[in-house]
Write an enzyme that holds these catalytic residues in place. Structure first.
Site, PDB file in Angstrom:
ATOM      1  CB  CYS A   1      -0.876   0.112   1.250  1.00  0.00           C
ATOM      2  SG  CYS A   1      -2.328  -0.973   1.226  1.00  0.00           S
TER       3      CYS A   1
ATOM      4  CG  ASN B   1       2.526   0.478   3.597  1.00  0.00           C
ATOM      5  OD1 ASN B   1       3.700   0.743   3.406  1.00  0.00           O
ATOM      6  ND2 ASN B   1       2.029  -0.692   3.289  1.00  0.00           N
TER       7      ASN B   1
ATOM      8  CE1 TYR C   1       8.240  -7.268  -7.913  1.00  0.00           C
ATOM      9  CE2 TYR C   1       6.896  -7.329  -5.929  1.00  0.00           C
ATOM     10  CZ  TYR C   1       6.992  -7.303  -7.310  1.00  0.00           C
ATOM     11  OH  TYR C   1       5.869  -7.318  -8.073  1.00  0.00           O
TER      12      TYR C   1
ATOM     13  CB  SER D   1      11.267  -7.516 -10.297  1.00  0.00           C
ATOM     14  OG  SER D   1      11.032  -8.685 -11.063  1.00  0.00           O
TER      15      SER D   1
ATOM     16  CG  ASP E   1      11.993  -9.945  -7.657  1.00  0.00           C
ATOM     17  OD1 ASP E   1      11.591 -10.180  -8.811  1.00  0.00           O
ATOM     18  OD2 ASP E   1      11.273 -10.078  -6.649  1.00  0.00           O
TER      19      ASP E   1
ATOM     20  CB  CYS F   1       4.958 -11.294   4.702  1.00  0.00           C
ATOM     21  SG  CYS F   1       5.019  -9.624   5.375  1.00  0.00           S
TER      22      CYS F   1
HETATM   23  S1  SF4 Z   1       8.334 -10.990   6.381  1.00  0.00           S
HETATM   24 FE1  SF4 Z   1       9.529  -9.119   6.777  1.00  0.00          FE
HETATM   25  S2  SF4 Z   1      11.033  -9.045   5.095  1.00  0.00           S
HETATM   26 FE2  SF4 Z   1       9.441 -10.468   4.462  1.00  0.00          FE
HETATM   27  S3  SF4 Z   1       8.019  -9.215   3.261  1.00  0.00           S
HETATM   28 FE3  SF4 Z   1       7.258  -9.273   5.377  1.00  0.00          FE
HETATM   29  S4  SF4 Z   1       8.100  -7.457   6.387  1.00  0.00           S
HETATM   30 FE4  SF4 Z   1       9.258  -7.808   4.497  1.00  0.00          FE
END
Ligand code: SF4
Length: 456
Positions: free
Chosen positions: A2, A104, A244, A286, A349, A385
């Site tokens: 975001c 975000n 990325y 990327s 990437d 994530c």
């Molecule tokens: S787990 Fe951490 S490094 Fe991986 S995308 Fe999410 S915030 Fe970024």
């Protein structure tokens, strides 16, 4: 992902056109919806809609509105799904005046907080975690708005980079771990806050600095006031922003994304990742910078060997058998004659599900390459994530399901190499305890501070 953008003109100039342009520069961070919010005579006003910035908003209309403080948002759905009511900014006129918020990140305790707030009588208008912050503020009706915001932020866990309109103030806040980026810019008497510094260039503003992890900035007609919260023992700046997400013309926490990506490629080369006389190409866009970095370091030929159709977006659906068969060629096509009889080093990437990589390898081989070597400018993505990026579950992450040699066989490459987590941190130029690398190594933020909900 975001993107958030905020503007405040201390001399009272209209800023909504700046917000529109800033959001255009942040379009890569979210294509699902776009919106802006400002206040007018003590009332919050919001315009938002689904689609790209130019589809959701009218630049001409916004340019006619006389508002000297405003915020904006581009959305890539993570928490809360794709419902139109979840488009941001979110806003309301509550007991202490107008408020609007653009967020975000992803709040990891939003569900528990929402359940608590609903028990206390809150009626949620959205399924978006960001509304929890608004509701936490509204449930402190006697508190000064800024203090109510600070208290609300002390209750939420996870990732947030926020721009908030509170009465006549613009507030910028970054979570104490620093997951998502946030920067301050200035153009004369006008102040700006943006997810990425690239948005300052488009409006003729200079980057002042990053908002520090845990910092809350109050911007009003007196200028900027910084309110810092107690520091955390370590930070979790998202390493994937450098790999990325972010635009290469952005500088995040003092590190150039462009230089980092080239350094990631050079790291691959130093690990012996480029056979002699190979031709190096990046997956556009990327993998391009990492491919240039790899080729420079290895002294190999770089070619723009894969061409991308820029008009087939992320939301592209494959509706018919014929289109499915055309598959990746609709988006990516090898340059004729470039790979004929040569070893190809293809740099990307990251490798998430692995389906595209397999098709690319077969496409490059089909275009005449003697061998196809895949090089990935990040470590294997093995974990999901929870901090604002819509990665698949571990079950769908190919590197979580098989070893690198197995993966190499699966995508039918002649070799496959990644960089390590330590090499990633070195290329970014920050120590490991300043970065989040959880999707690579499972080193998640420990929720060491459990919130005390009493007091609301
Ligand atoms: S787990 Fe951490 S490094 Fe991986 S995308 Fe999410 S915030 Fe970024």
């Amino acid at each position: 992902m975001c993107g958030v953008f905020g503007a405040y003109s201390t001399k009272g100039s209209p800023v909504l056109e700046d917000i529109y342009l800033g959001l255009c520069a942040l379009q890569h961070r979210g294509q699902l919806s776009a919106g802006v919010a400002w206040t007018d005579d003590g009332t919050v006003r919001i315009k938002k809609g689904l689609g790209l910035v130019h589809e959701a908003l009218s630049q001409n209309e916004l340019a006619k509105i006389d508002a000297h403080a405003a915020i904006g948002h581009v959305r890539y759905a993570t928490a809360g799904g794709t419902r139109p009511e979840n488009c941001q900014p979110l806003g309301a006129d509550y007991a202490q005046g107008p408020i609007a918020i653009a967020h975000n990140g992803n709040l990891t305790n939003a569900r528990a907080l929402a359940a608590y707030l609903a028990y206390k009588g809150a009626i949620f208008q959205t399924t978006c975690d960001s509304e929890t912050i608004l509701q936490l503020i509204a449930h402190q009706p006697g508190a000064v708005p800024l203090e109510a915001l600070e208290t609300a932020l002390s209750k939420v866990e996870g990732a947030y980079s926020l721009v908030v309109l509170l009465n006549d103030c613009l507030i910028a806040a970054r979570d104490p771990w620093g997951f998502r980026p946030l920067a301050i810019g200035r153009r004369g008497e006008d102040y700006f806050v943006s997810s990425e510094s690239c948005a300052f260039d488009i409006i003729g503003a200079e980057m002042v600095r990053d908002v520090e992890p845990g910092e809350i900035l109050v911007i009003d007609k007196r200028g900027i006031i910084s309110r810092k919260r107690p520091p955390k023992p370590r930070h979790y700046r998202c390493a994937f922003e450098y790999v990325y997400f972010a635009r290469p013309d952005s500088v995040i926490d003092g590190r150039s994304v462009y230089r980092t990506r080239k350094e990631l490629g050079a790291t691959l080369a130093r690990c012996g990742g480029c056979p002699k006389n190979a031709v190096v190409a990046g997956m556009p866009d990327s993998g391009t910078l990492a491919a240039i970095g790899l080729a420079e370091e290895a002294g190999a030929d770089f070619e723009a060997g894969v061409v991308r159709n820029r008009y087939v977006g992320r939301t592209f659906i494959q509706p018919t058998q014929r289109v499915r068969e055309a598959g990746v060629k609709i988006k990516l096509n090898p340059q004729p004659g470039i790979f004929d009889g040569r070893e190809a080093v293809i740099v990307d990437d990251s490798l998430v599900r692995g389906t595209t990589a397999g098709r690319i390898v077969s496409m490059i081989r089909g275009s005449g390459a003697a061998k196809v070597h895949m090089r990935i400018a990040s470590p294997p993505v093995r974990f999901p994530c929870y901090y604002g990026i819509d990665t698949p579950t571990s079950a769908e992450l190919m590197a979580a399901q098989m070893s690198v040699p197995e993966l190499c066989r699966k995508i039918d490459a002649d070799s496959l190499e990644y960089i390590s987590c330590d090499e990633l941190c070195r290329a970014i130029g920050l120590p490991k305890d300043e970065l989040c690398t959880a999707c690579f190594d499972g080193d998640y933020l420990e929720e060491e501070e459990k919130n005390d909900l009493l007091g609301f």
